[in-house]
Write an enzyme that holds these catalytic residues in place. Structure first.
Site, PDB file in Angstrom:
ATOM      1  N   LYS A  57     -12.176  -7.024  -6.444  1.00  0.00           N
ATOM      2  CA  LYS A  57     -11.224  -6.138  -5.751  1.00  0.00           C
ATOM      3  C   LYS A  57     -11.066  -6.575  -4.293  1.00  0.00           C
ATOM      4  O   LYS A  57      -9.957  -6.619  -3.765  1.00  0.00           O
ATOM      5  CB  LYS A  57     -11.710  -4.685  -5.842  1.00  0.00           C
ATOM      6  CG  LYS A  57     -11.598  -4.121  -7.258  1.00  0.00           C
ATOM      7  CD  LYS A  57     -12.333  -2.803  -7.452  1.00  0.00           C
ATOM      8  CE  LYS A  57     -12.301  -2.400  -8.935  1.00  0.00           C
ATOM      9  NZ  LYS A  57     -13.036  -1.180  -9.235  1.00  0.00           N
ATOM     10  N   GLN A 101     -17.316   2.695  -6.525  1.00  0.00           N
ATOM     11  CA  GLN A 101     -17.478   2.057  -7.830  1.00  0.00           C
ATOM     12  C   GLN A 101     -18.395   2.907  -8.716  1.00  0.00           C
ATOM     13  O   GLN A 101     -19.519   3.230  -8.327  1.00  0.00           O
ATOM     14  CB  GLN A 101     -18.075   0.646  -7.640  1.00  0.00           C
ATOM     15  CG  GLN A 101     -18.124  -0.176  -8.893  1.00  0.00           C
ATOM     16  CD  GLN A 101     -16.738  -0.569  -9.420  1.00  0.00           C
ATOM     17  OE1 GLN A 101     -15.826  -0.868  -8.660  1.00  0.00           O
ATOM     18  NE2 GLN A 101     -16.575  -0.557 -10.728  1.00  0.00           N
ATOM     19  N   ASP A 124      -8.115   5.371  -6.703  1.00  0.00           N
ATOM     20  CA  ASP A 124      -8.448   5.369  -8.135  1.00  0.00           C
ATOM     21  C   ASP A 124      -7.793   6.553  -8.848  1.00  0.00           C
ATOM     22  O   ASP A 124      -7.826   6.634 -10.081  1.00  0.00           O
ATOM     23  CB  ASP A 124      -9.975   5.452  -8.330  1.00  0.00           C
ATOM     24  CG  ASP A 124     -10.609   4.078  -8.526  1.00  0.00           C
ATOM     25  OD1 ASP A 124      -9.864   3.116  -8.807  1.00  0.00           O
ATOM     26  OD2 ASP A 124     -11.844   3.972  -8.395  1.00  0.00           O
TER      27      ASP A 124
END
Ligand code: NAP
Length: 288
Positions: A57, A101, A124
């Site tokens: 990422k 994460q 997200d």
């Protein structure tokens, strides 16, 4: 010899186009506002797979001109330490998007940490606020993988309007937001899960069949309606050496019946990071 009739949906190519578009729009945004979009990633612990994902990422950000902020905390970081970092990033004007994460090591609570993220920076799309906005049809940040699937459908000219769409899997990360996006696009949507009776029969109704379960080859060729579009979100690692990746769909059998199908790897996977970059730019615009 089996005859393959389906078009193979090239997720790598579609993702490359999305990234190119994001890079151009980031450059224009910097010129217009004098600000560079920034993405902060938070990784707690030393899980090797998570570290690879976060590294990917960060690398992708650099390639499109997004500034990366790579925060790593030890596996024994306290709840207070992690939440304080999220608070700091929420308040930092250089940070347009934040992602933690998942999963985080026990006893940390991934849901609590995620929900500490300011909804305007929730790239997200996993906060309660973002999920609520999606459910209510309000603009907001939408989870990356389902967004990627919608872009793949668009890329191959499949309009969900009026179609029967079946989503196998009801996770907050994928299945539920996927169903919301299809509904918003006027599909008739069915969500299946581990308690669904006769999954094969329900799947056979689908003009658009999307599998996100995590069981290799769950979806058989005779579950596919002739001419359907099949999107395989599953990622299953074999135990062989080196490990290979397979999806949730028996690709070879399904490709004989479907009109279009995503491969694994190279289908949905590449879209996820591309959509993360896209969401980071959207977040930067929301706070401009
Ligand atoms: P998850 O949270 O484990 O959810 C799996 C879903 O599958 C659940 O809703 C579960 O039903 C359902 N399920 C389990 N066994 C089933 C069965 N036999 N028949 C029908 N449904 C069944 O997983 P997830 O996070 O949504 O991910 C699903 C898969 O997609 C995984 O392989 C993951 O690696 C992959 N994935 C890929 C990407 C990407 O970038 N390509 C992104 C996200 C996820 P219940 O709710 O009843 O338990």
């Amino acid at each position: 010899m089996r005859r393959m009739s389906a078009t193979i949906i090239d997720g790598k190519a579609v993702a490359a186009k999305v990234r190119e578009q994001v890079a151009q729009e980031v450059a224009a945004f910097v010129t217009e506002t004098g600000r560079t979009p920034g993405l902060a990633t938070v990784l707690v612990g030393e899980d090797a797979a998570s570290a690879v994902y976060v590294g990917g990422k960060q690398k992708a950000c650099a390639q499109v001109g997004i500034q990366g902020f790579d925060h790593r905390l030890p596996a024994d970081a306290s709840r207070e330490t992690v939440l304080a970092l999220i608070d700091e990033l929420n308040a930092d004007d250089r940070v347009s998007g934040i992602l933690c994460q998942l999963p985080v090591p026990a006893p940390l609570d991934g849901v609590e940490i995620t929900n500490r993220i300011d909804a305007r920076k929730d790239v997200d799309g996993l906060t309660i606020a973002s999920a609520g906005r999606l459910a209510l049809g309000m603009p907001g940040l939408v989870p990356c993988t389902p967004t990627g699937v919608m872009l793949l459908l668009e890329a191959i000219g499949v309009d969900p309007q009026g179609r029967e769409a079946v989503v196998i899997g009801r996770s907050n990360l994928f299945g539920k937001p996927m169903a919301q996006l299809l509904l918003a696009a006027n599909a008739t949507v069915t969500i299946c899960h581990s308690r669904t009776h006769d999954l094969a029969e329900v799947s056979r109704r689908a003009d658009i069949l999307i599998a996100a379960v995590g069981i290799a080859h769950l979806v058989q060729g005779d579950w596919i309606k002739p001419g359907a579009t099949v999107i395989d979100v599953g990622i299953n690692r074999s135990t062989s050496s080196p490990p290979t990746l397979t999806g949730d769909v028996d690709f070879a059998a399904a490709a004989e019946v479907a009109s279009a199908i995503t491969p694994v790897p190279g289908g949905v996977g590449p879209m996820t990071i591309a959509c993360l970059l896209r969401n980071t730019l959207t977040a930067a615009r929301m706070t401009a």
